[in-house]
Enzyme design. Structure first.
Site, short mmCIF file in Angstrom:
data_model
loop_
_atom_site.label_atom_id
_atom_site.label_comp_id
_atom_site.label_asym_id
_atom_site.label_seq_id
_atom_site.Cartn_x
_atom_site.Cartn_y
_atom_site.Cartn_z
N GLY A 91 0.79 -1.03 -0.31
CA GLY A 91 0.16 0.47 0.06
C GLY A 91 0.99 1.07 -0.20
O GLY A 91 0.69 2.29 -0.89
N GLU A 112 7.40 -3.27 2.94
CA GLU A 112 8.19 -3.41 1.71
C GLU A 112 9.35 -3.48 1.52
O GLU A 112 10.06 -4.69 1.50
CB GLU A 112 7.35 -4.09 0.87
CG GLU A 112 5.59 -4.47 0.90
CD GLU A 112 5.09 -3.80 1.50
OE1 GLU A 112 3.79 -4.03 1.89
OE2 GLU A 112 4.67 -2.46 1.29
N ARG A 168 -1.15 2.08 -2.89
CA ARG A 168 -2.21 3.23 -2.99
C ARG A 168 -1.56 4.09 -3.06
O ARG A 168 -2.50 5.21 -2.74
CB ARG A 168 -2.19 2.95 -1.90
CG ARG A 168 -2.97 1.51 -1.51
CD ARG A 168 -3.25 1.20 0.03
NE ARG A 168 -4.12 0.27 -0.35
CZ ARG A 168 -4.49 -0.86 0.42
NH1 ARG A 168 -4.43 -0.42 2.10
NH2 ARG A 168 -5.51 -2.19 1.17
N GLY A 203 4.61 1.15 0.48
CA GLY A 203 5.52 0.29 0.30
C GLY A 203 7.23 0.94 1.12
O GLY A 203 7.80 -0.26 1.03
N ARG A 207 32.31 8.45 -3.72
CA ARG A 207 32.18 8.58 -2.48
C ARG A 207 31.06 7.62 -2.59
O ARG A 207 30.93 6.92 -1.24
CB ARG A 207 31.27 9.96 -2.28
CG ARG A 207 30.58 10.25 -3.39
CD ARG A 207 29.92 11.88 -3.90
NE ARG A 207 28.95 12.46 -4.43
CZ ARG A 207 28.29 12.69 -4.28
NH1 ARG A 207 27.79 13.29 -3.23
NH2 ARG A 207 26.97 13.39 -5.32
N HIS A 209 23.21 6.17 -7.44
CA HIS A 209 23.82 6.83 -5.45
C HIS A 209 24.16 5.51 -4.94
O HIS A 209 25.11 5.28 -4.23
CB HIS A 209 23.18 8.01 -5.16
CG HIS A 209 22.84 9.35 -5.14
ND1 HIS A 209 23.28 10.62 -5.36
CD2 HIS A 209 23.79 9.67 -7.12
CE1 HIS A 209 23.20 11.36 -5.88
NE2 HIS A 209 23.76 11.20 -7.03
N ASN A 210 22.81 4.73 -4.93
CA ASN A 210 22.79 3.75 -3.89
C ASN A 210 22.87 2.27 -4.43
O ASN A 210 23.82 1.13 -3.63
CB ASN A 210 21.50 4.06 -2.89
CG ASN A 210 21.43 4.70 -3.02
OD1 ASN A 210 20.40 5.80 -3.18
ND2 ASN A 210 22.10 5.46 -1.28
#
Length: 158
Positions: free
Chosen positions: A71, A76, A114, A73, A138, A103-104
């Site tokens: 709904g 989850e 939703r 996130g 970085r 970046h990640n």
């Protein structure tokens, strides 16, 4: 690319839509459920296997990413991040989907079904899948700090 998907009842329809959309766009979707709508289901039952499959595929050298849907996130994303090796990010815009990868080096994206139209949610997934990690030193340094903590549970020092 192989794309693993899992959801709860709130994300069930979007997950099914994404499975078909991914297939139509040349991806290899793997649906970790649920297979049927159940208003009382528990998202960890489907999101944990989704995340684990992404890690297993990547460890085997396969190009794989994951999508978890609920709904909001949030739950989850939390569930997926419990799997060692997962970096799950909640996307609520094209920019957050892109930056999660750039970046990640996120390997799982969480979507709140939703919170967005189907078209917007599909676009977030499309951007996430099309974006590569920048490899910027970085960002690598930060990911390395998280990976080291995940393995040792020793807090990093400034």
């Amino acid at each position: 690319m192989r794309v693993h998907l899992g959801s709860d009842h709130a994300g069930f329809e979007l997950k099914n839509h994404l499975v078909e959309w991914l297939r139509a766009h040349g991806h290899d979707p793997v649906d970790h459920g649920p297979a049927a709508y159940d208003a009382e289901d528990d998202y960890p039952v489907h999101c944990l296997p989704t995340a684990a499959a992404v890690v297993a595929d990547q460890a085997a050298g396969a190009a794989a990413l994951g999508v978890v849907i609920g709904g909001s996130g949030n739950g989850e994303q939390i569930a997926a991040n419990k799997v060692p090796g997962v970096r799950a990010a909640l996307a609520w815009s094209e920019d957050t989907a892109r930056l999660a990868r750039e970046h990640n080096d996120a390997n799982v994206v969480a979507i709140g079904a939703r919170q967005h139209s189907t078209e917007d949610a599909v676009r977030f997934v499309e951007v996430f899948l099309a974006t590569s990690f920048s490899g910027d030193p970085r960002h690598l340094r930060r990911i390395d700090l998280l990976t080291a903590y995940e393995r040792s549970h020793q807090l990093p020092r400034p």
